[in-house]
Scaffold this active site. Sequence first.
Site, PDB file in Angstrom:
ATOM      1  N   ARG A 359     -49.356  -0.378  27.333  1.00 28.18           N
ATOM      2  CA  ARG A 359     -49.211   0.320  28.619  1.00 28.18           C
ATOM      3  C   ARG A 359     -50.542   0.566  29.324  1.00 28.18           C
ATOM      4  O   ARG A 359     -50.624   0.377  30.545  1.00 28.18           O
ATOM      5  CB  ARG A 359     -48.418   1.631  28.456  1.00 28.18           C
ATOM      6  CG  ARG A 359     -46.991   1.390  27.929  1.00 28.18           C
ATOM      7  CD  ARG A 359     -46.082   2.608  28.069  1.00 28.18           C
ATOM      8  NE  ARG A 359     -45.747   2.883  29.445  1.00 28.18           N
ATOM      9  CZ  ARG A 359     -46.301   3.816  30.179  1.00 28.18           C
ATOM     10  NH1 ARG A 359     -47.224   4.610  29.652  1.00 28.18           N
ATOM     11  NH2 ARG A 359     -45.956   3.981  31.423  1.00 28.18           N
ATOM     12  N   CYS A 390     -59.533  -8.639  20.982  1.00 33.82           N
ATOM     13  CA  CYS A 390     -60.594  -9.373  21.672  1.00 33.82           C
ATOM     14  C   CYS A 390     -60.297  -9.455  23.149  1.00 33.82           C
ATOM     15  O   CYS A 390     -59.870 -10.507  23.649  1.00 33.82           O
ATOM     16  CB  CYS A 390     -60.737 -10.754  21.064  1.00 33.82           C
ATOM     17  SG  CYS A 390     -61.521 -10.636  19.487  1.00 33.82           S
TER      18      CYS A 390
HETATM   19  N1  LLP Z   1     -31.789   1.623  33.634  1.00 37.27           N
HETATM   20  C1  LLP Z   1     -32.305   0.478  34.102  1.00 37.27           C
HETATM   21  C2  LLP Z   1     -31.439  -0.474  34.774  1.00 37.27           C
HETATM   22  C3  LLP Z   1     -33.669   0.208  33.930  1.00 37.27           C
HETATM   23  O1  LLP Z   1     -34.174  -0.920  34.413  1.00 37.27           O
HETATM   24  C4  LLP Z   1     -34.488   1.142  33.249  1.00 37.27           C
HETATM   25  C5  LLP Z   1     -35.899   0.872  33.031  1.00 37.27           C
HETATM   26  C6  LLP Z   1     -33.883   2.314  32.770  1.00 37.27           C
HETATM   27  C7  LLP Z   1     -32.540   2.528  32.985  1.00 37.27           C
HETATM   28  C8  LLP Z   1     -34.663   3.349  32.029  1.00 37.27           C
HETATM   29  O2  LLP Z   1     -35.643   3.923  32.808  1.00 37.27           O
HETATM   30  P1  LLP Z   1     -36.500   5.145  32.213  1.00 37.27           P
HETATM   31  O3  LLP Z   1     -35.574   6.305  32.017  1.00 37.27           O
HETATM   32  O4  LLP Z   1     -37.081   4.680  30.953  1.00 37.27           O
HETATM   33  O5  LLP Z   1     -37.516   5.415  33.248  1.00 37.27           O
HETATM   34  N2  LLP Z   1     -42.280  -0.819  30.653  1.00 37.27           N
HETATM   35  C9  LLP Z   1     -42.421   0.189  31.694  1.00 37.27           C
HETATM   36  C10 LLP Z   1     -41.114   0.789  32.068  1.00 37.27           C
HETATM   37  C11 LLP Z   1     -40.101  -0.246  32.545  1.00 37.27           C
HETATM   38  C12 LLP Z   1     -38.775   0.372  32.892  1.00 37.27           C
HETATM   39  C13 LLP Z   1     -37.763  -0.672  33.071  1.00 37.27           C
HETATM   40  N3  LLP Z   1     -36.454  -0.194  33.371  1.00 37.27           N
HETATM   41  C14 LLP Z   1     -43.414   1.260  31.220  1.00 37.27           C
HETATM   42  O6  LLP Z   1     -43.938   1.140  30.111  1.00 37.27           O
HETATM   43  O7  LLP Z   1     -43.695   2.198  31.944  1.00 37.27           O
END
Ligand code: LLP
Length: 467
Positions: A359, A390
């Site tokens: 992240r 690296c």
């Molecule tokens: N529902 C859908 C359709 C989504 O695309 C996502 C997250 C969630 C629920 C859940 O969202 P949350 O409650 O976790 O905010 N890798 C990124 C975050 C990508 C989120 C993708 N979709 C990070 O590390 O910040």
Amino acid sequence: MATPTLDKDVSRQTSSLQYLPDASARADDASPNQFLMPLNAKVSDRDTLEIGGCDVPELVKKFGSPLYILDEQNLRKTCQQYRNALSNLYGGESLVIYASKAWSCTAICAIAHSEGIGMDVVSGGELHTALQAGVPSEKIYLHGNNKSVEELALAVEKGCTIIADNWFDLHNLVGLKPASPVRVMLRLTPGIECHTHEYIRTGHIDSKFGFDPTQVEEVFDFVTQQDCISVIGIHAHIGSQIFELQPHGDLGDVLVSWFKKAQDRGLPVAELNVGGGLGIRYTEQDDPPSIHEWIEVVTRSVTAACEKYQVALPKLICEPGRSLVGSSCVTAYKVGSKKTVPGIRNYISVDGGMSDNPRPITYQSLYRSVVANRMSATFSETVTVAGKHCESGDVVIPDAKLPPLETDDVLVVLATGAYNASMASNYNRVPRPAAILVNDGEANVILRRETTEDLLRGDCLPTRLQG
Ligand code: LLP
């Protein structure tokens, strides 16, 4: 409502102790996403960090490092808060589903399931994990903007609900010729902007996810003609790590207006899914709303919209990922080498980095850390915590306030439960860490550390290159 009283002035940071949950964490309604550490993290009389009744430096001795340490009670409390807030504040039927992309493994899915939570999955792998964890298919929803025919077929065969993201999904579903109608929700792009990193915004119009609102009528026309598709609901998700409540307040009206249109077209819609997106605290500057406040806004806006459009309250679904698991976990590293660039910067390196937490390098995300074996040592230095990979950008925390660090100190990075293990890689062929579930003094492995054999398992050496 219990709210933490963390000092936001970075210049007043004095020691690791300041990140410990304060007295407000003991209240029943303390919202875990507002705290930097799991709610029952403490300092032992040996001045070490304890989580779930387990001594963190001891865990590292026993299980090695880097180590994800997941506090079961914190995770359960979060699940309960979501479920209770939604069922208490909403007049109709409801379901919380866990966006398992935040961290998909059988233990976490099984814990969430045992707390009455369903599952959002986005791939065959996440679907298999949920099934393996015992989540019943009627509580599993398959997402994805490019589902393979195999993934769709598996979900249909198991009886999961499909969230159709685009025409490709609808045509592939029809092509599967399912024997009985498949439960389908339509994902629409609501055109709601929110303030978060551009990579994790999904609800704005220029998004790869969901049907564009201009296509809604055409989609309704198509699905009404398909006997094998039963459109049971409408879905939208606006983004992730959101601290504002307004976007979710606005979403209810948009979603219910589409729900009403679908109903008027004779579609059997009965469910509304508002997605996830509630943020968590990673640093003292972050000030996310509580789970209860978020659910309050969501339920109020959906209820008001249902009155406005004169529709009966649908089954309301929300799908948190980050805020469900993020604050329950920390990552413990061991400190290794040090470097001083005179007049510029001090570096210390830990035994992990971008392969266990991509992240910071991906989104410039900030984290806080504590020294688990000397919790009350004074923060007298500013040091950049570097990873071991690296790549110059492999920095876990730039300019961290910390005490002078020694090799073998245990540095613990906070709030790493979401999108760390699930986005981990083997960059530089570094094995992925183990994860330990802690509860009441007991520690169990939920993900075993990868070995050299794991790393080499997929390698094939053509005969002509051998020996
Ligand atoms: N529902 C859908 C359709 C989504 O695309 C996502 C997250 C969630 C629920 C859940 O969202 P949350 O409650 O976790 O905010 N890798 C990124 C975050 C990508 C989120 C993708 N979709 C990070 O590390 O910040």
